[in-house]
Design an enzyme around this catalytic site. Structure first.
Site, short mmCIF file in Angstrom:
data_model
loop_
_atom_site.label_atom_id
_atom_site.label_comp_id
_atom_site.label_asym_id
_atom_site.label_seq_id
_atom_site.Cartn_x
_atom_site.Cartn_y
_atom_site.Cartn_z
N SER A 8 14.99 -24.53 -8.83
CA SER A 8 14.35 -25.71 -8.24
C SER A 8 13.00 -25.31 -7.65
CB SER A 8 15.24 -26.29 -7.14
OG SER A 8 14.49 -27.22 -6.40
N HIS A 33 13.91 -27.40 -12.49
CA HIS A 33 14.31 -28.56 -11.70
C HIS A 33 13.15 -29.00 -10.80
CE1 HIS A 33 17.32 -31.12 -9.70
NE2 HIS A 33 16.79 -30.75 -8.55
N ASP A 35 11.97 -31.66 -7.87
CA ASP A 35 12.44 -32.59 -6.85
C ASP A 35 11.33 -33.55 -6.45
OD1 ASP A 35 15.20 -31.74 -6.26
OD2 ASP A 35 14.22 -29.83 -5.85
N MET A 37 10.27 -36.53 -4.24
CA MET A 37 10.71 -37.18 -2.99
C MET A 37 9.60 -38.08 -2.45
SD MET A 37 12.30 -33.89 -1.03
CE MET A 37 13.40 -32.72 -1.83
N HIS A 66 14.55 -34.78 -10.58
CA HIS A 66 15.55 -35.34 -9.67
C HIS A 66 14.78 -36.29 -8.75
CE1 HIS A 66 18.39 -34.27 -6.03
NE2 HIS A 66 18.47 -35.54 -6.37
N MET A 68 14.31 -38.61 -5.89
CA MET A 68 14.81 -39.00 -4.57
C MET A 68 13.82 -39.98 -3.96
SD MET A 68 16.02 -35.20 -3.48
CE MET A 68 15.04 -34.51 -4.79
N MET A 137 25.30 -33.74 -5.48
CA MET A 137 24.57 -33.11 -4.36
C MET A 137 25.58 -32.40 -3.45
SD MET A 137 21.41 -33.55 -4.82
CE MET A 137 20.95 -32.65 -3.32
N PHE A 143 15.67 -31.27 1.51
CA PHE A 143 15.13 -29.95 1.85
C PHE A 143 15.86 -28.85 1.08
CE2 PHE A 143 14.71 -32.74 5.50
CZ PHE A 143 13.35 -32.65 5.76
N ASP A 172 23.70 -29.27 -6.98
CA ASP A 172 22.39 -29.05 -6.37
C ASP A 172 22.54 -28.97 -4.86
OD1 ASP A 172 19.67 -28.98 -5.86
OD2 ASP A 172 19.27 -31.04 -6.52
N SER A 195 16.38 -21.82 -3.14
CA SER A 195 16.11 -20.63 -2.34
C SER A 195 16.79 -19.38 -2.89
CB SER A 195 16.50 -20.87 -0.88
OG SER A 195 17.73 -21.51 -0.80
C1 DX5 Z 1 17.39 -30.83 -2.16
C2 DX5 Z 1 16.93 -30.64 -3.58
C3 DX5 Z 1 17.30 -29.35 -4.18
C4 DX5 Z 1 16.77 -28.14 -3.44
C5 DX5 Z 1 17.85 -27.12 -3.49
O1 DX5 Z 1 17.15 -32.14 -1.80
O2 DX5 Z 1 17.46 -31.66 -4.41
O3 DX5 Z 1 16.99 -29.29 -5.56
O4 DX5 Z 1 15.60 -27.59 -3.98
O5 DX5 Z 1 17.48 -26.03 -2.72
P1 DX5 Z 1 18.50 -24.89 -2.32
O6 DX5 Z 1 19.04 -24.30 -3.61
O7 DX5 Z 1 17.69 -23.94 -1.53
O8 DX5 Z 1 19.61 -25.54 -1.51
ZN ZN Z 2 17.20 -31.44 -6.59
#
Ligand code: DX5
Ligand code: ZN
Length: 218
Positions: A8, A33, A35, A37, A66, A68, A137, A143, A172, A195
């Protein structure tokens, strides 16, 4: 059994995006991936189609977006144009899921359904027929670097029961080498990891370890 690893980008160094993407591609990642947002559906703001369009030409990895955002429909066309291959929307944001999922497919992308941690598995029952994958999720979205919610394991098992053996189930949030095996044993087929991949200096070791531990079981 195949498990796909999807780093991600949220946890990458945004000042060096092309280098970071090249690094995880060379490390053997299967998908990238992204994100997206809006600061409304989730308390964070990232990037949109303009940035995705600049990312697409620098990688061969399929782009796994993804969404959001409070209002997903206006972004479907622009994200398809930008080069997204798979687009997951949250069931919590879509009043007309059939229309949204079929629009995603008509735009040339694979539609996916995302569930927040507190959203019931049964909300998938009808709409899964119009989806190519489910995204579970395992943290509250918004985050990177949050702790994995342990109840997600049993939820993945129940999603697998509902969708049958063939549909891709992505997970995820808080995915790391220590839970990768259990996630796959409970039915996950795509591991999204922010991470635990970008937080390590050796991305090759990170992707390899996730895949090895995923395939080794709990
Ligand atoms: C959170 C995101 C994830 C995020 C995951 O809202 O959808 O894709 O990057 O990060 P880690 O793997 O650090 O939890
Ligand atoms: Zn995500």
């Amino acid at each position: 059994m195949t498990v796909r690893i999807a780093p991600s980008l949220l946890s990458a160094d945004f000042a060096r995006l092309a280098d970071e993407i090249g690094d995880v591609q060379r490390a053997g990642a299967d998908l990238l991936h992204l994100d997206i947002m809006d600061g409304v559906f989730v308390p964070n703001l990232t990037f949109g189609p303009l940035v995705v369009a600049r990312i697409a030409p620098v990688t061969d990895l399929p782009l796994d977006a993804h969404l959001m955002v409070r209002d997903p429909d206006p972004l479907i066309g622009p994200l398809a144009e930008a080069g997204v291959a798979r687009l997951a929307v949250h069931v919590e944001t879509c009043v007309h899921l059939h229309r949204t999922l079929t629009s995603i497919r008509q735009a040339g992308m694979s539609p996916g359904l995302t569930l927040n941690p507190a959203t019931a598995v049964t909300t998938l029952a009808e709409a899964v027929a119009w989806s190519d994958f489910v995204l579970v999720m395992s943290v509250n979205p918004g985050f990177g670097g949050q702790r994995f919610i342990p109840e997600s394991l049993d939820k993945i098992r129940r999603v697998r029961q509902l969708v049958g053996p063939d549909l891709d189930i992505a997970v995820d949030g808080g995915v790391d080498p220590d839970n990768a095996g259990a996630l796959v044993e409970h039915g996950a087929t795509t591991l999204i990891a922010g991470s635990s991949v970008f937080g390590r200096s050796d991305r090759s070791a990170a992707v390899t370890e996730l895949r090895t531990r995923a395939l080794a079981g709990a």
